[in-house]
Design an enzyme around this catalytic site. Structure first.
Site, PDB file in Angstrom:
ATOM      1  N   THR A  85       0.856  -1.200   0.000  1.00 50.08           N
ATOM      2  CA  THR A  85       0.000   0.000   0.000  1.00 50.08           C
ATOM      3  C   THR A  85       0.888   1.245   0.000  1.00 50.08           C
ATOM      4  OG1 THR A  85      -1.790  -1.147   1.113  1.00 50.08           O
ATOM      5  CG2 THR A  85      -1.796   1.249   1.278  1.00 50.08           C
ATOM      6  N   ASN A 128      -5.841  -9.442  -8.012  1.00 52.26           N
ATOM      7  CA  ASN A 128      -6.027 -10.049  -6.696  1.00 52.26           C
ATOM      8  C   ASN A 128      -7.418 -10.636  -6.482  1.00 52.26           C
ATOM      9  OD1 ASN A 128      -6.323  -7.059  -6.806  1.00 52.26           O
ATOM     10  ND2 ASN A 128      -7.304  -7.364  -4.839  1.00 52.26           N
ATOM     11  N   GLN A 133       0.641  -9.913  -6.397  1.00 54.37           N
ATOM     12  CA  GLN A 133       0.036 -11.243  -6.494  1.00 54.37           C
ATOM     13  C   GLN A 133       0.865 -12.216  -7.332  1.00 54.37           C
ATOM     14  OE1 GLN A 133      -2.625 -12.426  -4.922  1.00 54.37           O
ATOM     15  NE2 GLN A 133      -3.239 -10.513  -3.936  1.00 54.37           N
ATOM     16  N   ALA A 178       5.937  -8.773   1.356  1.00 50.81           N
ATOM     17  CA  ALA A 178       6.393 -10.087   1.817  1.00 50.81           C
ATOM     18  C   ALA A 178       5.268 -11.051   2.168  1.00 50.81           C
ATOM     19  CB  ALA A 178       7.295  -9.891   3.034  1.00 50.81           C
ATOM     20  N   HIS A 179       4.164 -10.517   2.699  1.00 52.11           N
ATOM     21  CA  HIS A 179       3.169 -11.451   3.242  1.00 52.11           C
ATOM     22  C   HIS A 179       2.394 -12.224   2.171  1.00 52.11           C
ATOM     23  CE1 HIS A 179      -0.641  -8.934   2.945  1.00 52.11           C
ATOM     24  NE2 HIS A 179       0.264  -8.008   2.765  1.00 52.11           N
ATOM     25  N   THR A 224      13.112   4.393  10.230  1.00 50.54           N
ATOM     26  CA  THR A 224      14.043   3.277  10.444  1.00 50.54           C
ATOM     27  C   THR A 224      13.574   2.034   9.698  1.00 50.54           C
ATOM     28  OG1 THR A 224      14.579   4.167  12.612  1.00 50.54           O
ATOM     29  CG2 THR A 224      15.114   1.840  12.239  1.00 50.54           C
ATOM     30  N   CYS A 259      -9.039  -7.567   0.890  1.00 50.90           N
ATOM     31  CA  CYS A 259      -8.549  -6.330   1.486  1.00 50.90           C
ATOM     32  C   CYS A 259      -9.707  -5.427   1.879  1.00 50.90           C
ATOM     33  CB  CYS A 259      -7.646  -5.582   0.506  1.00 50.90           C
ATOM     34  SG  CYS A 259      -6.222  -6.541   0.020  1.00 50.90           S
TER      35      CYS A 259
HETATM   36  N1  PLP Z   1      -1.761  -4.734  -4.334  1.00 48.89           N
HETATM   37  C1  PLP Z   1      -2.400  -5.906  -4.474  1.00 48.89           C
HETATM   38  C2  PLP Z   1      -2.603  -6.476  -5.839  1.00 48.89           C
HETATM   39  C3  PLP Z   1      -2.876  -6.591  -3.344  1.00 48.89           C
HETATM   40  O1  PLP Z   1      -3.515  -7.754  -3.500  1.00 48.89           O
HETATM   41  C4  PLP Z   1      -2.666  -6.009  -2.045  1.00 48.89           C
HETATM   42  C5  PLP Z   1      -3.167  -6.685  -0.852  1.00 48.89           C
HETATM   43  O2  PLP Z   1      -3.745  -7.726  -0.865  1.00 48.89           O
HETATM   44  C6  PLP Z   1      -1.982  -4.793  -1.965  1.00 48.89           C
HETATM   45  C7  PLP Z   1      -1.558  -4.174  -3.132  1.00 48.89           C
HETATM   46  C8  PLP Z   1      -1.727  -4.147  -0.643  1.00 48.89           C
HETATM   47  O3  PLP Z   1      -0.618  -4.756  -0.001  1.00 48.89           O
HETATM   48  P1  PLP Z   1      -0.267  -4.530   1.529  1.00 48.89           P
HETATM   49  O4  PLP Z   1      -1.205  -5.407   2.288  1.00 48.89           O
HETATM   50  O5  PLP Z   1       1.171  -4.984   1.678  1.00 48.89           O
HETATM   51  O6  PLP Z   1      -0.399  -3.104   1.852  1.00 48.89           O
END
Ligand code: PLP
Length: 368
Positions: A59, A136, A164, A184-185, A221, A311
């Site tokens: 994000t 996504n 993705q 990373a997640h 940081t 999300c």
């Molecule tokens: N972009 C895409 C295509 C996503 O699927 C997501 C979250 O699922 C994001 C951006 C946002 O990522 P983050 O959760 O690291 O802010």
């Protein structure tokens, strides 16, 4: 968190007590580890280490990319963003570019309209074109390579949100995008850490102020354990991908879709004929009552599934992705999304199918 990522995170918290920006030896050791991580990520993506910034996740990376581009262009040139982008691209694009924003229309198959891009590029040169690598919500693979090529021919910067794609499909070629984001997640690393590839020139304007970190391009940081863990996770996924581990998983997902359609013929798979991620199934389900019913019933059966975008779960509005693809609101309201992981087995897909058929039969019996 996959074992390699957990190990890297734990080691980093023990080994690197210093702040990478501090002048003492503890700081310098941390800084060296940070630089090495940047080199390793750059090698995996195929880009220069100096172009990579660490962030708190995609994000932030996406906001930063749009902010920098809009600031550099001064809102004079247009910014073209695919209509099915994640909200973390669409919303900052609206905020920072205002009237200069054009949405690249989506086709019913979930891909952006290439002709639209091609014909417009002949006439104008926007400040940025943004198209994600894989969607996504639907899993549809986007034609980022083709659009990158078109942009190159015209000298237009190209931004790809590869959140993705990374860790699920080979990263080859992604490092050539001018801007590239990831977190990373989505590939077995920790939450709250990501990166942005951003051109060194024009000099990036920071969204965050108050620190010299990241060469003055992103204050704050750095999350060193998170960063080392991100790199370890992507390297581990890279190995499985090199061994072709995704092909079997693609076939389990395909088999699930086939069986689902045969056992519940009312089901419609979104973008069925398109190339999609091996872990994502988005389907219009038979109605069994209020919209959330599938989610609740499957949750009770041990499956965490989603309606629109995870999300924005809890958000009752129609998904902008399905809307852009031209789905009727009545169909979009019945969409359920299933996402697997690398650890998901073929048997688990089969158990999910049985649970769905059972739920459907149970509801049908009650309504007789
Ligand atoms: N972009 C895409 C295509 C996503 O699927 C997501 C979250 O699922 C994001 C951006 C946002 O990522 P983050 O959760 O690291 O802010």
């Amino acid at each position: 968190l996959i074992p390699e990522a957990r190990q890297a995170w734990l080691e980093a918290t023990e080994k690197y007590a210093g702040n990478p920006s501090s002048p003492h030896r503890l700081g310098l050791r941390a800084e060296a580890a940070l630089d090495e991580a940047r080199e390793r990520l750059a090698a995996m993506l195929g880009c220069a280490a100096g172009d990579l910034l660490w962030t708190s996740g995609a994000t932030e990376s996406n906001n930063l990319a749009l902010y920098q581009c809009a600031s550099a262009a001064g809102n004079r040139a247009g910014v073209w963003v695919s209509a099915t982008e994640h909200p973390s691209v669409l919303q900052p694009a609206r905020r920072h570019t205002g009237a200069a924003l054009s949405l690249i229309p989506a086709q019913p198959d979930g891909r952006p309209d290439l002709d639209w891009v091609q014909s417009r590029l002949r006439r104008s040169r926007p400040a940025l074109v943004a198209v994600m690598a894989a969607n996504n919500e639907t899993g549809v693979l986007q034609p980022w390579k083709e659009i990158l090529e078109l942009c190159r021919e015209r000298g237009v910067p190209f931004f790809c949100d590869a959140v993705q794609w990374l860790g699920k499909l080979p990263a080859v070629g992604l490092g050539e995008c001018d801007y590239l984001s990831g977190c990373a997640h989505k590939f077995g690393g920790p939450r709250g850490v990501g990166f942005l590839k951003v051109p060194r020139k024009p000099r990036a304007k920071s969204l965050l102020h108050g620190g010299p970190q990241e060469d003055g391009r992103r204050a704050g940081t750095e999350n060193l354990p998170g960063i080392l863990s991100l790199v370890a996770a992507l390297a581990a996924r890279g190995k499985v991908l090199d061994a072709g581990g995704h092909h079997a998983r693609q076939s389990w997902k395909d088999a699930f879709e086939l069986a689902l359609k045969s056992r519940l013929p009312e089901v419609k798979i979104i973008a069925e004929c398109e190339k999609r991620l091996w872990n994502t199934v988005s389907a219009v389900m038979p109605p069994i009552g209020p919209q959330q019913r599938w989610v609740v019933k499957l949750d009770k059966a041990g499956f965490a599934v989603s309606t629109g975008s995870a999300c924005s779960s809890g958000n009752e509005k129609m998904s902008h992705v399905l809307e852009a693809m031209g789905l009727a609101p009545s169909e979009a309201a019945r969409v359920v999304r299933f996402s697997s992981g690398w650890e998901t087995t073929r048997e688990e897909w089969e158990t999910l199918l049985d649970a769905m058929v059972g739920i459907h039969a149970g509801v049908a019996k009650k309504s007789v």
